[in-house]
Design a protein around this motif. Structure first.
Motif, PDB file in Angstrom:
ATOM      1  N   VAL A  18       0.843  -1.200   0.000  1.00  0.00           N
ATOM      2  CA  VAL A  18       0.000   0.000   0.000  1.00  0.00           C
ATOM      3  C   VAL A  18       0.877   1.248   0.000  1.00  0.00           C
ATOM      4  CG1 VAL A  18      -1.659   1.351   1.349  1.00  0.00           C
ATOM      5  CG2 VAL A  18      -1.985  -1.118   1.075  1.00  0.00           C
ATOM      6  N   ILE A  19       1.850   1.278   0.878  1.00  0.00           N
ATOM      7  CA  ILE A  19       2.745   2.445   0.968  1.00  0.00           C
ATOM      8  C   ILE A  19       3.534   2.620  -0.323  1.00  0.00           C
ATOM      9  CG2 ILE A  19       4.785   3.348   2.163  1.00  0.00           C
ATOM     10  CD1 ILE A  19       3.508   2.059   4.750  1.00  0.00           C
ATOM     11  N   ARG A  20       3.962   1.511  -0.927  1.00  0.00           N
ATOM     12  CA  ARG A  20       4.698   1.594  -2.193  1.00  0.00           C
ATOM     13  C   ARG A  20       3.824   2.197  -3.294  1.00  0.00           C
ATOM     14  NH1 ARG A  20       4.947  -0.365  -6.833  1.00  0.00           N
ATOM     15  NH2 ARG A  20       3.385  -1.974  -6.539  1.00  0.00           N
ATOM     16  N   LEU A  21       2.567   1.739  -3.402  1.00  0.00           N
ATOM     17  CA  LEU A  21       1.669   2.257  -4.438  1.00  0.00           C
ATOM     18  C   LEU A  21       1.351   3.737  -4.210  1.00  0.00           C
ATOM     19  CD1 LEU A  21      -0.765  -0.756  -4.850  1.00  0.00           C
ATOM     20  CD2 LEU A  21       0.751   0.186  -6.611  1.00  0.00           C
ATOM     21  N   GLU A  22       1.075   4.115  -2.977  1.00  0.00           N
ATOM     22  CA  GLU A  22       0.776   5.522  -2.697  1.00  0.00           C
ATOM     23  C   GLU A  22       2.007   6.393  -2.919  1.00  0.00           C
ATOM     24  OE1 GLU A  22      -1.489   6.305   0.824  1.00  0.00           O
ATOM     25  OE2 GLU A  22      -2.944   4.741   0.339  1.00  0.00           O
ATOM     26  N   GLY A  23       3.169   5.903  -2.499  1.00  0.00           N
ATOM     27  CA  GLY A  23       4.405   6.659  -2.718  1.00  0.00           C
ATOM     28  C   GLY A  23       4.703   6.843  -4.197  1.00  0.00           C
ATOM     29  N   ALA A  24       4.459   5.800  -4.982  1.00  0.00           N
ATOM     30  CA  ALA A  24       4.695   5.882  -6.432  1.00  0.00           C
ATOM     31  C   ALA A  24       3.762   6.909  -7.065  1.00  0.00           C
ATOM     32  CB  ALA A  24       4.502   4.508  -7.077  1.00  0.00           C
ATOM     33  N   ALA A  25       2.498   6.944  -6.617  1.00  0.00           N
ATOM     34  CA  ALA A  25       1.547   7.920  -7.161  1.00  0.00           C
ATOM     35  C   ALA A  25       2.006   9.341  -6.861  1.00  0.00           C
ATOM     36  CB  ALA A  25       0.151   7.675  -6.597  1.00  0.00           C
ATOM     37  N   ILE A  26       2.508   9.555  -5.670  1.00  0.00           N
ATOM     38  CA  ILE A  26       2.990  10.889  -5.299  1.00  0.00           C
ATOM     39  C   ILE A  26       4.269  11.224  -6.059  1.00  0.00           C
ATOM     40  CG2 ILE A  26       3.961  12.253  -3.402  1.00  0.00           C
ATOM     41  CD1 ILE A  26       1.932  10.737  -1.560  1.00  0.00           C
ATOM     42  N   ALA A  27       5.210  10.279  -6.126  1.00  0.00           N
ATOM     43  CA  ALA A  27       6.475  10.528  -6.824  1.00  0.00           C
ATOM     44  C   ALA A  27       6.240  10.840  -8.308  1.00  0.00           C
ATOM     45  CB  ALA A  27       7.397   9.327  -6.671  1.00  0.00           C
ATOM     46  N   ARG A  28       5.246  10.203  -8.897  1.00  0.00           N
ATOM     47  CA  ARG A  28       4.935  10.413 -10.317  1.00  0.00           C
ATOM     48  C   ARG A  28       4.474  11.837 -10.607  1.00  0.00           C
ATOM     49  NH1 ARG A  28       0.204   8.773 -13.208  1.00  0.00           N
ATOM     50  NH2 ARG A  28       0.660   8.843 -15.402  1.00  0.00           N
ATOM     51  N   GLU A 151      -4.929   2.296  -7.614  1.00  0.00           N
ATOM     52  CA  GLU A 151      -5.357   2.327  -6.217  1.00  0.00           C
ATOM     53  C   GLU A 151      -4.769   1.135  -5.464  1.00  0.00           C
ATOM     54  OE1 GLU A 151      -6.523   5.003  -5.283  1.00  0.00           O
ATOM     55  OE2 GLU A 151      -7.995   5.786  -6.692  1.00  0.00           O
ATOM     56  N   ALA A 152      -4.497   1.326  -4.172  1.00  0.00           N
ATOM     57  CA  ALA A 152      -3.930   0.278  -3.340  1.00  0.00           C
ATOM     58  C   ALA A 152      -4.983  -0.722  -2.873  1.00  0.00           C
ATOM     59  CB  ALA A 152      -3.223   0.898  -2.132  1.00  0.00           C
ATOM     60  N   CYS A 153      -6.238  -0.391  -3.035  1.00  0.00           N
ATOM     61  CA  CYS A 153      -7.336  -1.286  -2.668  1.00  0.00           C
ATOM     62  C   CYS A 153      -7.248  -2.553  -3.517  1.00  0.00           C
ATOM     63  CB  CYS A 153      -8.669  -0.566  -2.911  1.00  0.00           C
ATOM     64  SG  CYS A 153     -10.128  -1.628  -2.857  1.00  0.00           S
ATOM     65  N   ALA A 158     -11.540   1.525  -3.854  1.00  0.00           N
ATOM     66  CA  ALA A 158     -11.483   2.526  -2.781  1.00  0.00           C
ATOM     67  C   ALA A 158     -10.364   3.527  -3.062  1.00  0.00           C
ATOM     68  CB  ALA A 158     -11.255   1.848  -1.429  1.00  0.00           C
ATOM     69  N   PRO A 159     -10.684   4.811  -3.023  1.00  0.00           N
ATOM     70  CA  PRO A 159      -9.657   5.825  -3.254  1.00  0.00           C
ATOM     71  C   PRO A 159      -8.565   5.737  -2.191  1.00  0.00           C
ATOM     72  CG  PRO A 159     -11.842   6.782  -3.374  1.00  0.00           C
ATOM     73  CD  PRO A 159     -12.006   5.399  -2.824  1.00  0.00           C
ATOM     74  N   THR A 160      -7.362   5.498  -2.629  1.00  0.00           N
ATOM     75  CA  THR A 160      -6.209   5.395  -1.735  1.00  0.00           C
ATOM     76  C   THR A 160      -5.065   6.202  -2.333  1.00  0.00           C
ATOM     77  OG1 THR A 160      -5.680   3.276  -2.805  1.00  0.00           O
ATOM     78  CG2 THR A 160      -6.842   3.175  -0.695  1.00  0.00           C
ATOM     79  N   ALA A 161      -4.442   5.670  -3.339  1.00  0.00           N
ATOM     80  CA  ALA A 161      -3.322   6.364  -3.977  1.00  0.00           C
ATOM     81  C   ALA A 161      -3.774   7.650  -4.671  1.00  0.00           C
ATOM     82  CB  ALA A 161      -2.625   5.437  -4.967  1.00  0.00           C
ATOM     83  N   SER A 162      -4.981   7.649  -5.220  1.00  0.00           N
ATOM     84  CA  SER A 162      -5.460   8.862  -5.901  1.00  0.00           C
ATOM     85  C   SER A 162      -5.656  10.007  -4.909  1.00  0.00           C
ATOM     86  CB  SER A 162      -6.752   8.587  -6.667  1.00  0.00           C
ATOM     87  OG  SER A 162      -7.790   8.170  -5.795  1.00  0.00           O
ATOM     88  N   THR A 163      -6.198   9.706  -3.733  1.00  0.00           N
ATOM     89  CA  THR A 163      -6.387  10.775  -2.744  1.00  0.00           C
ATOM     90  C   THR A 163      -5.057  11.221  -2.166  1.00  0.00           C
ATOM     91  OG1 THR A 163      -6.952   9.097  -1.080  1.00  0.00           O
ATOM     92  CG2 THR A 163      -8.780  10.256  -2.150  1.00  0.00           C
TER      93      THR A 163
END
Length: 184
Positions: A18-28, A151-153, A158-163
């Motif tokens: 989950v943290i990897r996917l959210e971090g990748a979305a932010i880094a992108r 999304e990490a879901c 469920a909105p996760t990485a997008s939010t």
């Protein structure tokens, strides 16, 4: 990747994913920043009214935080829920205001229903969305694209990485505006 049989290891492995996917979305987001971001900063700096942040669902919750961040760092801001706007609160919107509209899909019916009225009042609109070809993007003067986000879901719903990406981009906006204002 093989799933560990130990419950603690399995839980930690999922949390890392989950943290990897959210971090990748932010880094992108770094690669998506362009002159539109600078123009959005200038629009906020030039706004003679208030910054009205709007969104629904999880994007709305992000919007509430974003509005609070702007307000506490020198930019007059309120959060306006699209449904409340449809039921009388559009009276809060003035010609000199600027709307920051948040929707990953850009197809949120309630948000898209109020934006034409906000535009008719004369408020400018900046969209933060994952789809630059969406209805929201077409209603906006300026689009800040968070790109297509995984999304990490496990159901990818469920909105996760997008939010996380929306929040990071909006925080970047707020902090650049703060610096440009010389707020201290």
């Amino acid at each position: 990747m093989e799933h560990p049989s130990n419950p603690a290891e399995r839980r930690i492995a999922r949390a890392v994913e989950v943290i990897r996917l959210e971090g990748a979305a932010i880094a992108r987001l770094e690669s998506l920043l362009d002159e539109r971001f600078s123009r959005a900063v200038q629009c906020i700096l030039d706004c003679k009214g208030q910054l009205i942040v709007s969104g629904i669902g999880k994007a709305g919750l992000v919007g509430q935080k974003v509005s609070a961040t702007f307000a506490s760092t020198g930019t007059p801001s309120i959060f306006l829920h699209p449904v409340e706007a449809l039921h009388g609160d559009l009276g809060r919107v003035r010609r000199e205001d600027l709307v920051l509209a948040l929707s990953n899909s850009g197809e949120t019916a309630e948000l898209n229903a109020v934006l034409p009225v906000m535009r008719k009042i004369g408020a400018g609109v900046i969209a933060v969305t994952g789809r630059s070809d969406s209805t929201l993007a077409r209603h906006a003067d300026l689009v800040l694209d968070i790109g297509e986000v995984e999304e990490a879901c496990p159901l990818k719903l469920a909105p996760t990485a997008s939010t996380s990406a929306m929040l990071a981009l909006a925080d970047a906006l707020a902090m650049v505006v703060l610096a440009e204002r010389g707020f201290d």
